[in-house]
Design an enzyme around this catalytic site. Structure first.
Site, PDB file in Angstrom:
ATOM      1  CB  SER A 107      -0.867  -0.011   1.265  1.00 13.26           C
ATOM      2  OG  SER A 107      -1.476   1.241   1.464  1.00 13.26           O
ATOM      3  CE1 TYR A 130      -6.253   4.485  -1.447  1.00  6.78           C
ATOM      4  CE2 TYR A 130      -4.210   4.409  -0.217  1.00  6.78           C
ATOM      5  CZ  TYR A 130      -5.489   3.962  -0.429  1.00  6.78           C
ATOM      6  OH  TYR A 130      -6.012   2.985   0.380  1.00  6.78           O
ATOM      7  CB  THR A 156      -6.924   2.501  -4.445  1.00  2.52           C
ATOM      8  OG1 THR A 156      -6.195   1.301  -4.219  1.00  2.52           O
ATOM      9  CG2 THR A 156      -8.194   2.478  -3.610  1.00  2.52           C
ATOM     10  CE  LYS A 252      -8.102  -2.839  -2.920  1.00  6.15           C
ATOM     11  NZ  LYS A 252      -8.524  -1.768  -2.008  1.00  6.15           N
ATOM     12  CG  HIS A 276     -11.109   0.702   0.663  1.00  7.04           C
ATOM     13  ND1 HIS A 276     -10.431   1.353  -0.315  1.00  7.04           N
ATOM     14  CD2 HIS A 276     -10.278   0.679   1.730  1.00  7.04           C
ATOM     15  CE1 HIS A 276      -9.248   1.730   0.145  1.00  7.04           C
ATOM     16  NE2 HIS A 276      -9.131   1.311   1.389  1.00  7.04           N
TER      17      HIS A 276
HETATM   18  C1  HOC Z   1      -5.667   8.855   6.768  1.00  7.92           C
HETATM   19  C2  HOC Z   1      -5.625   8.098   5.478  1.00  7.92           C
HETATM   20  O1  HOC Z   1      -6.596   1.458   2.738  1.00  7.92           O
HETATM   21  C3  HOC Z   1      -7.649   2.063   4.765  1.00  7.92           C
HETATM   22  C4  HOC Z   1      -6.435   2.188   3.900  1.00  7.92           C
HETATM   23  C5  HOC Z   1      -6.124   3.599   3.565  1.00  7.92           C
HETATM   24  C6  HOC Z   1      -5.637   4.434   4.667  1.00  7.92           C
HETATM   25  C7  HOC Z   1      -5.690   5.896   4.403  1.00  7.92           C
HETATM   26  C8  HOC Z   1      -5.557   6.638   5.680  1.00  7.92           C
HETATM   27  O2  HOC Z   1      -7.554   2.343   5.961  1.00  7.92           O
HETATM   28  O3  HOC Z   1      -8.713   1.685   4.297  1.00  7.92           O
END
Ligand code: HOC
Length: 381
Positions: A107, A130, A156, A252, A276
């Site tokens: 990630s 992202y 994503t 995704k 997600h």
């Molecule tokens: C503050 C941002 O895929 C999730 C992860 C992405 C995290 C982003 C956090 O927690 O779903």
């Protein structure tokens, strides 16, 4: 040490060993968690057609995902803050995946960096991206992934805004954790975790801290995220990313047939039907319920993968039966990691492999590539 025979055993052990803040982060969904629950419940409703007196010798689970050979049609999903479930978590999970012969996806929001994974593995892994407003930062991330010889980019699209997760807010989620009295008391009951964390320097966001300005912990990350995640993201940006990357692109977060068609038009090599893990739009369909209409819309043009709710090899084969070419596990491997580090991730993969293999045999098949909806009882999916 308890005998581990299924993913639930790993979950129970992880809950004992991982500090509450990080266990809850992994094991929760947004708002009422209805979509999070539906991801598993909808799998449970599907029933198999058992067959007998079929030759079950010489079975194989080998197949391909985006043209790459995989030992079974399961990849490790990109999960945020994995290195908080266990010290150096992403490295350990990547190693377990490599030994098993399945893809590991790192990630953007990982604790260990792209370079850390490249230094501790010898086969290509996948990188998840992202889209942020800071396009030079995105370009640098893509260049770093190329330099690390990542063999697919997972883009994503469903986290431009963050679904509210009550437990994270209540627990004051941060990485590294803030040393408040309740956190210290909770961590004192997790000596293995604490020892691991004392033995690593990787306790914050390896891909971001030092690469993007002003990000040092979860609250500065949240501030950066709310200002950096590009709300104006469009399919034009996806085409731009495809061009910058130049390799296999997997999109995704697709839950709608119309979006699946747009993903095909943008040049994706595969899509992941995903909500997600029920962490974004609560009230959305489960991934397994959304899968058939998406396979019908684009399954003849592109590989359709899925994630969400997979806690067994039986869930994997159900997804394949409804047309998925590959699947991803998130929480299942995180439980293994939190419970027993690399050994726990390997255990998780062995459990899923065995369940997948035996279920395939019970359904009268010997080659995972031949799985289709004929293995399911009509009316149960
Ligand atoms: C503050 C941002 O895929 C999730 C992860 C992405 C995290 C982003 C956090 O927690 O779903």
């Amino acid at each position: 040490m308890p005998v581990i025979t299924n993913i639930e055993d790993l979950r129970v052990l992880a809950q004992k060993r991982v500090p509450r803040m990080f266990y809850d982060y992994a094991d929760s969904g947004s708002w009422t968690e209805s979509t999070y629950r539906a991801n598993s419940e909808d799998f449970a409703r599907m029933k198999f057609r058992q067959r007998v007196a079929v030759n079950m010798e010489n079975r194989t689970l080998k197949t391909t995902m985006v043209g790459q050979e995989v030992h079974m049609p399961v990849a490790i999903a990109p999960t945020g803050l994995t290195g908080m479930q266990h010290a150096d978590g992403e490295i350990l999970a990547a190693r377990a995946a490599e030994k098993f012969g399945i893809p590991f996806t790192l990630s953007t929001m990982s604790i260990c960096s792209i370079e850390d994974i490249a230094a501790h593995t010898s086969k290509p892994f996948w990188f998840q991206l992202y889209v942020m407003k800071d396009r030079p930062f995105i370009e640098r991330l893509i260049e770093r992934a190329k330099a690390a010889k990542c063999s697919a980019l997972v883009l994503t699209l469903d986290l431009q805004i963050l679904g509210q997760r009550h437990k994270d807010l209540k627990n004051g989620l941060s990485a590294p954790p803030k040393l408040t009295i309740p956190n210290i008391l909770n961590m004192m009951g997790k000596p293995r975790w604490c020892m691991g964390m004392l033995g690593t320097r990787r306790r914050s966001f390896g891909n971001i801290v030092g690469h993007a300005s002003d990000v040092s912990d979860m609250s500065s990350l949240s501030a950066w995220t709310s200002q950096q995640f590009d709300l104006a993201l469009s399919w034009k940006d996806v085409e731009w990313i495809k061009k910058c990357w130049g390799g296999k692109l997997i999109i995704k977060g697709i839950m709608d047939a119309e979006d699946a068609r747009l993903a095909v038009a943008s040049g994706a090599d595969a899509i992941i039907v995903s909500n997600h893990g029920g962490r974004q739009l609560d009230g959305a369909l489960s991934s397994i319920a959304a899968l058939p209409s998406i396979v019908e819309a684009v399954g003849d043009q592109i590989e359709v993968h899925m994630d969400g709710g997979i806690r067994s090899g039986q869930d994997v084969i159900k997804a394949l039966a409804l047309g998925a070419k590959g699947t991803y596990i998130g929480r299942s491997f995180l439980y293994g990691l939190g419970a027993m580090g690399e050994e726990g991730v390997s255990k998780c993969l062995e459990i899923i492999e065995r369940e997948l293999d035996l279920t395939m045999a019970f359904c009268g098949l010997t080659d995972v590539k031949k799985v289709d909806r004929k293995i399911l009882i009509p009316g149960t999916y």
